[in-house]
Design a protein around this motif. Structure first.
Motif, PDB file in Angstrom:
ATOM      1  N   SER A 274       0.116   9.585   6.313  1.00 34.16           N
ATOM      2  CA  SER A 274       1.018   8.777   6.302  1.00 34.16           C
ATOM      3  C   SER A 274       2.429   9.123   6.718  1.00 34.16           C
ATOM      4  CB  SER A 274       1.027   7.800   4.835  1.00 34.16           C
ATOM      5  OG  SER A 274       1.475   8.813   3.824  1.00 34.16           O
TER       6      SER A 274
ATOM      7  N   ALA B  30       2.582  10.874  -4.160  1.00 34.51           N
ATOM      8  CA  ALA B  30       1.229  10.283  -4.444  1.00 34.51           C
ATOM      9  C   ALA B  30       0.527  10.752  -5.538  1.00 34.51           C
ATOM     10  CB  ALA B  30       0.438   9.911  -3.028  1.00 34.51           C
ATOM     11  N   HIS B  31       0.471  12.046  -5.684  1.00 37.50           N
ATOM     12  CA  HIS B  31      -0.549  12.560  -6.760  1.00 37.50           C
ATOM     13  C   HIS B  31       0.039  12.917  -7.914  1.00 37.50           C
ATOM     14  CE1 HIS B  31      -4.353  12.467  -4.389  1.00 37.50           C
ATOM     15  NE2 HIS B  31      -3.403  12.497  -3.185  1.00 37.50           N
TER      16      HIS B  31
ATOM     17  N   GLY C 259      -0.673  -0.380  -4.093  1.00 37.05           N
ATOM     18  CA  GLY C 259       0.863  -0.627  -3.671  1.00 37.05           C
ATOM     19  C   GLY C 259       1.449   0.713  -3.777  1.00 37.05           C
TER      20      GLY C 259
ATOM     21  N   TYR D  22       0.406   3.804   1.689  1.00 32.46           N
ATOM     22  CA  TYR D  22       0.456   4.229   3.117  1.00 32.46           C
ATOM     23  C   TYR D  22       1.897   3.512   3.774  1.00 32.46           C
ATOM     24  CZ  TYR D  22      -1.304   4.802   7.894  1.00 32.46           C
ATOM     25  OH  TYR D  22      -1.444   5.308   9.077  1.00 32.46           O
TER      26      TYR D  22
ATOM     27  N   THR E  60       2.567   6.288  -5.139  1.00 29.63           N
ATOM     28  CA  THR E  60       1.826   5.147  -4.838  1.00 29.63           C
ATOM     29  C   THR E  60       1.062   4.636  -6.358  1.00 29.63           C
ATOM     30  OG1 THR E  60      -0.537   4.647  -3.895  1.00 29.63           O
ATOM     31  CG2 THR E  60      -0.340   6.750  -4.713  1.00 29.63           C
TER      32      THR E  60
ATOM     33  N   ASP F  62       6.966  12.620  -1.068  1.00 34.21           N
ATOM     34  CA  ASP F  62       5.418  11.751  -1.322  1.00 34.21           C
ATOM     35  C   ASP F  62       4.737  12.299  -2.260  1.00 34.21           C
ATOM     36  OD1 ASP F  62       3.231  10.661  -1.188  1.00 34.21           O
ATOM     37  OD2 ASP F  62       2.857  10.726   0.807  1.00 34.21           O
TER      38      ASP F  62
ATOM     39  N   TYR G 215       0.689  -1.068   0.013  1.00 31.23           N
ATOM     40  CA  TYR G 215      -0.065  -0.084  -0.081  1.00 31.23           C
ATOM     41  C   TYR G 215       0.948   1.292   0.088  1.00 31.23           C
ATOM     42  CZ  TYR G 215      -4.750  -1.955   1.071  1.00 31.23           C
ATOM     43  OH  TYR G 215      -5.935  -2.364   0.963  1.00 31.23           O
TER      44      TYR G 215
ATOM     45  N   HIS H  15       0.505  14.638   4.561  1.00 33.13           N
ATOM     46  CA  HIS H  15      -0.527  13.654   4.456  1.00 33.13           C
ATOM     47  C   HIS H  15      -0.172  12.809   5.963  1.00 33.13           C
ATOM     48  CE1 HIS H  15      -2.267   9.561   3.432  1.00 33.13           C
ATOM     49  NE2 HIS H  15      -3.109  10.402   3.122  1.00 33.13           N
TER      50      HIS H  15
ATOM     51  N   ALA I 240      -2.326   3.870  -6.398  1.00 34.15           N
ATOM     52  CA  ALA I 240      -3.691   3.597  -6.022  1.00 34.15           C
ATOM     53  C   ALA I 240      -4.149   4.901  -6.605  1.00 34.15           C
ATOM     54  CB  ALA I 240      -3.819   3.766  -4.645  1.00 34.15           C
ATOM     55  N   LYS I 241      -3.627   5.596  -7.502  1.00 32.06           N
ATOM     56  CA  LYS I 241      -4.113   6.813  -8.146  1.00 32.06           C
ATOM     57  C   LYS I 241      -3.777   6.526  -9.568  1.00 32.06           C
ATOM     58  CE  LYS I 241      -3.289   8.967  -3.822  1.00 32.06           C
ATOM     59  NZ  LYS I 241      -4.714   8.620  -2.967  1.00 32.06           N
TER      60      LYS I 241
HETATM   61  N1  PMP Z   1       0.424   9.857   0.507  1.00 38.17           N
HETATM   62  C1  PMP Z   1      -0.435  10.752   0.111  1.00 38.17           C
HETATM   63  C2  PMP Z   1       0.050  12.234  -0.018  1.00 38.17           C
HETATM   64  C3  PMP Z   1      -1.570  10.308  -0.327  1.00 38.17           C
HETATM   65  O1  PMP Z   1      -2.725  11.101  -0.910  1.00 38.17           O
HETATM   66  C4  PMP Z   1      -1.900   8.827  -0.256  1.00 38.17           C
HETATM   67  C5  PMP Z   1      -3.415   8.423  -0.323  1.00 38.17           C
HETATM   68  N2  PMP Z   1      -4.608   9.052   0.081  1.00 38.17           N
HETATM   69  C6  PMP Z   1      -1.027   7.987   0.424  1.00 38.17           C
HETATM   70  C7  PMP Z   1       0.176   8.477   0.763  1.00 38.17           C
HETATM   71  C8  PMP Z   1      -1.327   6.650   0.860  1.00 38.17           C
HETATM   72  O2  PMP Z   1      -1.362   6.032  -0.410  1.00 38.17           O
HETATM   73  P1  PMP Z   1      -2.283   4.579  -0.493  1.00 38.17           P
HETATM   74  O3  PMP Z   1      -3.706   4.816  -0.625  1.00 38.17           O
HETATM   75  O4  PMP Z   1      -1.574   4.098  -1.784  1.00 38.17           O
HETATM   76  O5  PMP Z   1      -2.120   3.862   0.565  1.00 38.17           O
END
Ligand code: PMP
Length: 413
Positions: free
Chosen positions: A141, A217-218, A255, A115, A246, A215, A113, A139, A248-249
């Motif tokens: 995490s 992620a986006h 992952g 996270y 990530t 990080d 994940y 975030h 996930a986006k």
């Molecule tokens: N970091 C940021 C900035 C996020 O927006 C997110 C997801 N909301 C994560 C980490 C965690 O990623 P995931 O959903 O893959 O666990």
């Protein structure tokens, strides 16, 4: 005597008033259909703006085909065990090699994940003598990774994207410095859509002998000409010590990955508890991600399409008088005037029920107290018609509810 569960009966805790009402409208709404621009909510079709499907990979037939072939061959469970014991395969190693090359780094490590990737990365590299400097809007995490790191008691928050605040924290950290320094920020801020000032942050981290974890992620698969992220966007990818993305986006899977020099990545592999003590990423994702990466590398037109839709939506909202803050990414926050949660709920209900437009509201603890916003995600799969239906809906909602768009939110920290 107080029972441990007494608190569970009241309206305390995150989203407590929604929890006691058993709300499934603003919180945990049940959606039907493939995640994408048109889904069903409450049995009716809606134009969906709340899914991080940036470049439209959710409904991509090639990724779907790869996943089906993979599950036929490997089931849902392969490989079993942690990477460290029985969960490693050539395909995992090859995907890490490809992701590292894509991110212009010598090495990378997969996580199950995002996270767990952020938490594990921070907690692995930061020891008791080290200090963490963290953007105040980082975030959850990042916050949780800092708490898990034995250095949790030594973290130094700096004002959002404020280089002066970061520099004064770096100076303070250097005064009683016994170990190393880690600066952590997001690349694209996931709620506001603004970008970290990476060139300025890189200058400071080099001047003060710190390391930098982004990080992104986006930004991963979204920003930069090649989709390599916010580091590529600013031309500073090689100055980022640890880059996190990530799946996930934009990658429409699950992952995450941390990329960097070989020595820290190998250290993280052996010391991130979220890697050592967790089952490895299932093959269905490893295979699907290989196809997603092929598409992200070979089809820049998907990102161009996403930007076309994003510009149309953002310009239209601004013309209608709505406040979208200082986003510089597809993420489109719409700040609810005066930060009023009740008004926000009425606006959401009107958009969904009368206009078939689905947006999600965001409140504390996802954003600071006092901020209430809709967070809209334009994607490559949306059409111009989707945008126009939505802008008409916002106009009608503004006029019917007599929304005073000039009333700014109380806090936009
Ligand atoms: N970091 C940021 C900035 C996020 O927006 C997110 C997801 N909301 C994560 C980490 C965690 O990623 P995931 O959903 O893959 O666990």
């Amino acid at each position: 005597m107080t029972d441990l569960f007494d608190k569970c009966k009241g309206d305390g805790g995150y989203f407590g008033s929604l929890r006691v009402r058993g709300d499934r409208y603003f919180n945990q709404p049940v959606l039907e259909g493939t995640p994408g621009p048109r889904m069903k909510f409450g049995g009716k079709e809606v134009v969906m703006w709340a899914i991080n499907n940036y470049i439209g990979l959710c409904d991509n037939p090639e990724v779907r085909r790869t996943a089906v072939e993979s599950v036929t061959e490997y089931g849902t469970f392969t490989p079993m065990g942690s990477r460290m014991l029985t969960g490693n395969t050539e395909k995992h190693i090859e995907l890490e090699r490809r992701l590292a090359a894509f991110l212009r780094k010598p090495a990378s490590i997969l996580f199950n994940y995002g996270y767990l990737g952020v938490v594990g990365t921070i907690a692995a590299v930061v020891g008791p003598e080290d200090q963490i400097l963290m953007d105040k809007l980082a975030h959850a995490s990042i916050v949780d990774g800092t708490i898990l790191a034995s250095a949790g008691r030594r973290f130094r928050p700096f004002k959002h994207n404020d280089l002066n605040s970061l520099e004064s924290q770096l100076k303070a950290a250097n005064r009683d410095r016994k170990g190393g320094l880690l600066i952590v920020t997001e690349g694209v801020y996931g709620m506001r859509g603004d970008l970290a000032d990476l060139p300025g942050i890189c200058d400071l981290k080099e001047r003060y002998g710190a390391r930098l974890l982004i990080d992104d992620a986006h930004g991963f698969g979204v920003m930069g000409a090649g989709g390599r992220g916010t580091g590529e966007h600013f031309g500073v990818q090689e100055r980022i010590d640890l880059y996190f993305g990530t799946f996930a986006k934009a990658f429409a899977a699950i992952g995450g990955v941390t990329a960097g020099e070989s020595a820290p990545i190998e250290y993280i592999r052996y010391n991130a508890r979220t890697n050592v003590f967790a089952k490895s990423l299932p093959m269905i994702y490893v295979d699907a991600l290989t196809t997603s990466l092929d598409i992200i590398e070979s089809r820049p037109e998907l990102r161009e399409r996403m930007w076309t839709i994003a510009r149309r939506l953002q310009n239209g909202l601004v013309e209608l008088g709505f406040d979208i803050g200082d986003t510089a990414s597809p993420i489109t926050p719409v700040y609810v005037p005066a930060g009023d949660e009740n008004v926000a709920m009425q606006m959401i209900r009107m958009l969904r029920e009368e206009h078939g437009v689905f947006v999600s509201g965001v409140t504390y603890p996802v954003v600071p107290r006092g901020t209430v916003m809709f967070r809209m995600i334009p994607t490559a799969s949306h059409t111009e018609e989707d945008v126009d239906i939505t802008l008409n809906a916002f106009r009608a909602m503004r006029d019917t509810m007599k929304i005073d768009t000039a009333a700014r939110p109380t806090v936009v920290a």
